[in-house]
Design a protein around this motif. Structure first.
Motif, mmCIF file in Angstrom:
data_model
loop_
_atom_site.group_PDB
_atom_site.id
_atom_site.type_symbol
_atom_site.label_atom_id
_atom_site.label_comp_id
_atom_site.label_asym_id
_atom_site.label_seq_id
_atom_site.Cartn_x
_atom_site.Cartn_y
_atom_site.Cartn_z
ATOM 1 N N ALA A 21 -27.045 31.019 24.696
ATOM 2 C CA ALA A 21 -26.078 32.252 24.900
ATOM 3 C C ALA A 21 -25.315 32.100 25.961
ATOM 4 O O ALA A 21 -24.047 32.663 25.963
ATOM 5 N N MET A 26 -22.173 34.017 24.623
ATOM 6 C CA MET A 26 -22.281 35.163 23.730
ATOM 7 C C MET A 26 -23.751 35.640 23.883
ATOM 8 O O MET A 26 -24.430 35.354 24.674
ATOM 9 N N SER A 27 -24.113 36.844 23.021
ATOM 10 C CA SER A 27 -25.178 37.468 23.306
ATOM 11 C C SER A 27 -26.299 36.429 22.593
ATOM 12 O O SER A 27 -26.175 35.596 21.792
ATOM 13 N N ALA A 29 -28.557 37.844 20.757
ATOM 14 C CA ALA A 29 -28.900 38.585 19.407
ATOM 15 C C ALA A 29 -27.902 37.494 18.373
ATOM 16 O O ALA A 29 -28.227 37.406 17.419
ATOM 17 N N LYS A 30 -26.559 37.471 18.848
ATOM 18 C CA LYS A 30 -25.536 36.355 18.046
ATOM 19 C C LYS A 30 -26.122 34.993 18.004
ATOM 20 O O LYS A 30 -25.922 34.421 16.667
ATOM 21 N N ARG A 33 -28.785 35.284 15.049
ATOM 22 C CA ARG A 33 -28.038 35.534 13.971
ATOM 23 C C ARG A 33 -27.400 34.367 13.215
ATOM 24 O O ARG A 33 -27.734 34.021 12.412
ATOM 25 N N LEU A 34 -26.828 33.606 14.258
ATOM 26 C CA LEU A 34 -26.150 32.310 13.789
ATOM 27 C C LEU A 34 -27.144 31.265 13.480
ATOM 28 O O LEU A 34 -26.924 30.526 12.678
#
Length: 89
Positions: A21, A26-27, A29-30, A33-34
């Motif tokens: 991250a 980026m977060s 969480a992202k 998700r990715l």
């Protein structure tokens, strides 16, 4: 340490979700998700995700290249459209 050994160690660098991250800005969480969507090259070990830095660099490079290709195609399409509009006048 020789350059080849140092480069080899860099290729084997393993990152956590938090480190990815920060690295990709980026977060977390992202990143999760990715990774779950198999968009990021990573592996799940138990409940944790781990990512090889060299594979992330390759992934980022390919995404950058494809993004640039898309922009070039969009630019060409825009130029053609505006040329067609000009020729109609």
């Amino acid at each position: 340490m020789t350059k080849s050994i140092q480069t080899e160690k860099e290729h084997r660098t393993i990152l956590t979700v938090r480190e990815v991250a920060e690295y990709l800005r980026m977060s977390e969480a992202k990143v999760y998700r990715l990774a779950k969507e198999r968009c990021l090259p990573g592996v799940r070990i138990g409940k944790s995700w781990r990512f090889r830095k060299d594979l992330l660099d390759d992934w980022l490079s390919k995404r950058t290249e494809s993004s640039m290709d898309e922009r070039e195609r969009a630019g060409i399409a825009f130029k053609r459209a505006t040329a067609d509009m000009s020729s109609r006048d």
